[in-house]
Design an enzyme around this catalytic site. Structure first.
Site, short mmCIF file in Angstrom:
data_model
loop_
_atom_site.label_atom_id
_atom_site.label_comp_id
_atom_site.label_asym_id
_atom_site.label_seq_id
_atom_site.Cartn_x
_atom_site.Cartn_y
_atom_site.Cartn_z
N HIS A 152 0.88 -1.18 0.00
CA HIS A 152 0.00 0.00 0.00
C HIS A 152 0.92 1.23 0.00
O HIS A 152 2.04 1.16 0.54
CB HIS A 152 -0.83 -0.05 1.29
N ASP A 229 3.37 -4.42 7.95
CA ASP A 229 2.13 -3.65 7.87
C ASP A 229 0.98 -4.64 8.07
O ASP A 229 0.67 -5.44 7.17
CB ASP A 229 2.07 -2.97 6.50
N GLN A 232 -4.26 -5.14 7.12
CA GLN A 232 -5.28 -6.09 6.61
C GLN A 232 -5.25 -7.41 7.37
O GLN A 232 -6.12 -8.25 7.16
CB GLN A 232 -5.05 -6.36 5.12
N CYS A 393 -4.61 2.40 -3.75
CA CYS A 393 -3.37 2.92 -3.15
C CYS A 393 -2.22 1.94 -3.33
O CYS A 393 -1.44 1.69 -2.39
CB CYS A 393 -3.56 3.23 -1.66
N1 PLP Z 1 -1.70 -0.82 4.68
C1 PLP Z 1 -2.63 -1.54 4.07
C2 PLP Z 1 -2.29 -2.91 3.58
C3 PLP Z 1 -3.91 -1.02 3.90
O1 PLP Z 1 -4.85 -1.74 3.28
C4 PLP Z 1 -4.20 0.27 4.37
C5 PLP Z 1 -5.51 0.89 4.16
O2 PLP Z 1 -6.24 0.53 3.27
C6 PLP Z 1 -3.18 0.98 5.03
C7 PLP Z 1 -1.94 0.40 5.18
C8 PLP Z 1 -3.40 2.34 5.59
O3 PLP Z 1 -4.30 2.27 6.65
P1 PLP Z 1 -4.88 3.62 7.30
O4 PLP Z 1 -5.46 4.41 6.16
O5 PLP Z 1 -5.91 3.12 8.23
O6 PLP Z 1 -3.77 4.30 7.97
#
Ligand code: PLP
Length: 434
Positions: A152, A229, A232, A393
């Site tokens: 992401h 990260d 998900q 994203c």
């Molecule tokens: N990482 C992953 C894999 C995501 O799917 C997302 C959000 O869709 C994020 C990071 C970012 O999360 P947040 O917008 O809640 O900070």
């Protein structure tokens, strides 16, 4: 000396164990009452364009159960006050509730101590915190950071910002066309300048569940740190940060049935202690003078200013909710939904699914030949079906497949097989219009 059981007895014990496992699975299935669960989510019980809402955008954000909404409401109506340094009843009660969530989050991911749980405003801020503060301490000019191709943007751009500042280099760990991370390439990508690997636990586009434990083992064998990260992953898998031996783990409350504007960063104490504060302000200090400032201890060193007090408290209710259902139950339920949706989608001519790995979470991204993903999503909405369209994203991932975007349906435990039937039926009708 260890006594050996006779063969006949061994078979008997094995049979009893099998029966216990079967009974436990049946008990698990029986205890999952979908009608009761759906009653907990008032937003799901409505019509959109005169059709029952089908909410399949859970990878973007999940809906909140009444228990979380009530916790938020209770905070504001019963015990809202600014936390820490409390000299009055309301502030004291709010502080206790806020810190109670820290303990629940610690327990959820099996962190060793509560000091390792830092509240942020989301996974994005958690990763930015590490990229900045870890970068300040551990990254020098010419160092390298490995980031996977399926990340992401939240796990790419913070590293690029840091790399620019420190004159470091980003190295990409590629995937194949099934959406598998080419972990075997790590050995050749790692150099003596590699400092940290940043990788997602589950891809928000492909649903691929990455072998993060293996990545961490490979990295640690070469003295490299790993940030995972988990945005998900935490809502779908049982996470054990000690078992993974991960250095940093980031996630967001709004993807796990909690409030938005709340996130967590888990980190190893010895690393967090060496990292400078990410932001300055109230609470993160020990003493301030114009001659110099000393910083608070963990976790407060990284929690400058008034946090999202009510959000964090209600996040505690979301963790309770998840744990009451059980993450194993959630994973198996979402797996059933994914398998059914995948098999029905594959029957549609000209439909391609991106992300075809065996180890997947409840996310299915696809395109239909000759129809723009945005048109599909917009038309599905008119049938009451909420899906996401676009690049999700993840531009580098889109570039890998040579596409601009996809339609993404993502499932939660509150979704049903009937909803998948409605989705497939609507999709076929939309396709027939073109
Ligand atoms: N990482 C992953 C894999 C995501 O799917 C997302 C959000 O869709 C994020 C990071 C970012 O999360 P947040 O917008 O809640 O900070």
């Amino acid at each position: 000396m260890k006594a050996e059981l006779p063969a006949k007895k061994k078979t008997k014990v094995r049979n009893i164990q099998t029966i216990i496992v079967i009974y436990s699975i049946i008990a698990l299935i029986m205890s999952f009452d979908i009608n009761k669960i759906r009653q907990d989510f008032p937003i799901l019980n409505q019509k959109i364009y005169n059709r029952p809402l089908v909410y399949f955008d859970n990878a973007a954000t999940t809906q909140r159960p009444q228990q979380v909404i009530d916790a938020l409401n209770r905070t504001y109506t019963e015990y809202y006050g600014n936390i820490h340094r409390a000299a009055h009843f309301l502030a004291d009660k709010a502080t206790l509730a806020y810190e109670d969530t820290r303990e629940k989050a610690r327990n959820l991911i099996n962190a060793e101590t509560r000091e390792q749980i830092i509240f942020t405003k989301g996974a994005t801020e958690s990763i930015n915190l590490v990229a900045f503060s870890y970068g300040e301490t551990f990254i020098q000019e010419g160092d390298e950071i490995i980031v996977s191709e399926m990340e992401h943007h939240s796990n790419i751009v913070p590293w690029q910002l840091m790399a620019e500042r420190k004159k470091a280099r980003i190295v990409m760990l590629p995937i194949d066309d099934t959406g598998r991370l080419l972990v075997e390439k790590l050995d050749s990508l790692i150099t003596d300048r590699t400092r940290i690997i940043a990788v997602t636990h589950i891809s928000n586009v492909l649903g691929t569940i990455n072998p993060v434990k293996l990545i961490i083992e490979k990295a640690h064998a070469r003295g490299i740190h790993v940030l995972v990260d988990g945005a998900q992953a935490v809502p779908h898998l049982k996470i054990d940060v000690q078992e993974l031996d991960v250095d940093f783990y980031a996630f967001s409350a709004h993807k796990m049935y909690g409030p938005n504007g709340v996130g967590v960063l888990y980190g190893k104490k010895e690393l967090l202690n060496k990292m400078p504060p990410y932001q300055g302000g109230g609470e993160m200090i020990s003493e301030v003078s114009f001659a110099g400032t000393t910083y608070n201890e963990l976790p407060y060193k990284f929690e400058a200013g008034t946090p999202n007090i009510s959000g964090v408290i209600a996040f505690g209710a979301a963790i309770d909710y998840l744990q009451n259902i059980g993450l194993e139950t959630i994973a198996s339920r979402e797996n059933e939904l994914l398998n059914y949706a995948t098999s029905e989608l594959l029957k549609i001519n000209g439909l391609r699914i991106y992300g075809t790995q065996q180890e997947k979470s409840g996310v299915v991204s696809f395109n239909v030949e000759g129809i723009h993903f945005f048109d599909l999503g917009t038309m599905l909405d008119k049938f009451g079906i909420a899906v996401r369209t676009g690049h999700h994203c993840a531009d580098p991932l889109m570039a890998h497949f040579g596409i601009q975007g996809t339609v993404r349906a993502s499932f939660a435990f509150y979704n049903t097989m009937e909803e998948i039937d409605r989705f497939i039926d609507a999709l076929k009708k939309v396709i027939a219009m073109f």
